[in-house]
Design an enzyme around this catalytic site. Structure first.
Site, PDB file in Angstrom:
ATOM      1  N   HIS A 289      17.213  37.913  29.881  1.00 17.67           N
ATOM      2  CA  HIS A 289      17.431  39.342  30.120  1.00 17.67           C
ATOM      3  C   HIS A 289      18.482  39.600  31.194  1.00 17.67           C
ATOM      4  O   HIS A 289      18.959  40.728  31.350  1.00 17.67           O
ATOM      5  CB  HIS A 289      16.102  39.995  30.514  1.00 17.67           C
ATOM      6  CG  HIS A 289      15.990  41.429  30.088  1.00 17.67           C
ATOM      7  ND1 HIS A 289      17.023  42.129  29.502  1.00 17.67           N
ATOM      8  CD2 HIS A 289      14.952  42.308  30.158  1.00 17.67           C
ATOM      9  CE1 HIS A 289      16.638  43.353  29.245  1.00 17.67           C
ATOM     10  NE2 HIS A 289      15.391  43.494  29.629  1.00 17.67           N
ATOM     11  N   ASP A 293      20.941  42.451  27.206  1.00 18.78           N
ATOM     12  CA  ASP A 293      20.158  43.679  27.298  1.00 18.78           C
ATOM     13  C   ASP A 293      19.290  43.851  26.052  1.00 18.78           C
ATOM     14  O   ASP A 293      19.560  43.266  25.000  1.00 18.78           O
ATOM     15  CB  ASP A 293      21.076  44.888  27.452  1.00 18.78           C
ATOM     16  CG  ASP A 293      21.866  44.860  28.757  1.00 18.78           C
ATOM     17  OD1 ASP A 293      21.365  44.280  29.736  1.00 18.78           O
ATOM     18  OD2 ASP A 293      22.991  45.403  28.781  1.00 18.78           O
TER      19      ASP A 293
END
Length: 319
Positions: A289, A293
């Site tokens: 992450h 995204d």
């Protein structure tokens, strides 16, 4: 449940104490770590902490247990009264299994994972695969689901290249690749290995099937070279028919994406005014992450889904 970032932040805070006998030389560790060390008979003063400021973590206790067998920390000198019972067996964690444990622990501890799960209708794909396999002979590689998924990943990477990448955290660099070297998580007698099908972007579905079969076979029989087991840019993991409904795959660092394949099952789907039996599977895909995204992760999986649900696309511009 707090995120791994928050958990690490909380664990790194010094534990307040009102004990007048506490000393600056007292090893830094959370109460849970101290309690566990006491249960195991481990001396915290003899353990090197790897947490912030030398703080002793559960992982440090695990490391000591893995290295047991010599010195004052040997569990043989701290065994409980029933340790010699016939139903208890201690297995040394060494070699490949130890490296796997360390690698997965580091990946889970250091990488903020996000897992995106979506279902794929593979009814038409399974019909096509069955037709192709009925025409196969001893000279033709029978097709599993994996080469189709690998081909769909290649097409999705062409649209979302940032998922076919390595992230170097210390250097703060993201390296994307034009070549797609697909790692195939492979269960072997020595534990999980990642066999690598190189240059998937240059291979047809049939050629991918042959290469996946070759490299996973080498991994299973123990004859794989270092080149066969390294250099992947994105990984597929699958448990086949026992794959369950959903999984949360752990990334294969420094990669930033891994595609998890769950089992195919027949489910009722509302189509054209009636419920119809359709063959469905879930893809459980995890991403780093820090670099990927949620929108990018979802878009990547949707590209894979579109290709698998429209299997003719897998053969368009087939190498």
């Amino acid at each position: 449940m707090c995120s791994p970032w928050v958990a690490r932040s909380l664990a790194s805070r010094p534990t307040p104490t009102n004990n007048p006998d506490s000393s600056a030389d007292r090893p830094s560790a959370a109460p849970a770590v101290r309690a566990r060390a006491a249960d195991l008979g481990l001396d915290l003063g003899a353990i090197e902490g790897t947490g912030e400021g030398g703080r002793i973590l559960h992982a440090d206790l695990d490391r000591v247990l893995v290295d047991r067998g010599s010195g004052p920390l040997s569990p043989q000198s701290h065994t409980s009264p029933d340790a010699d019972s016939d139903d208890r067996r201690i297995i040394e964690v060494r070699g490949v299994r130890r490296r796997i444990a360390e690698r997965l622990s580091n990946a889970w501890r250091e990488i903020p994972h996000i897992t995106y799960i979506d279902d794929i209708d593979v009814t038409e794909l399974e019909q096509l695969r069955g037709t192709l396999n009925t025409r196969s002979d001893e000279r033709t590689q029978r097709l599993t689901l994996l080469p189709f998924i690998a081909r769909a990943i290649v097409l999705a990477v062409a649209e979302i290249p940032e998922v076919n990448a390595h992230y170097d955290h210390p250097a703060d660099t993201l390296t994307t690749f034009g070549a797609v070297h697909i790692g195939i998580a492979t269960q072997t007698t020595d534990g999980l290995r990642v066999a690598v099908a190189r240059h998937a972007e240059q291979r047809s579905v049939a050629a991918l099937a042959a290469e996946i079969s070759r490299v996973t076979g080498l991994a299973r029989n123990g004859s794989a070279t270092r080149a066969d087991l390294s250099g992947s840019t994105i990984t597929i993991t699958s448990l086949g028919a026992i794959g369950g409904i959903a999984t949360t795959p752990i990334l294969n660092p420094p990669e930033v994406a891994i595609v998890g394949v769950n089992k195919i099952e027949t489910r009722p789907v509302w189509r054209d005014g009636t419920f119809q039996p359709r063959q469905k599977l879930n893809l459980s895909s995890s991403f780093d992450h820090r670099m990927v995204d949620g929108w990018v992760a979802a878009t990547f999986v949707q590209h894979i889904k579109h290709s698998l649900e429209t299997p003719a696309l897998l053969f368009v511009n087939d190498p």
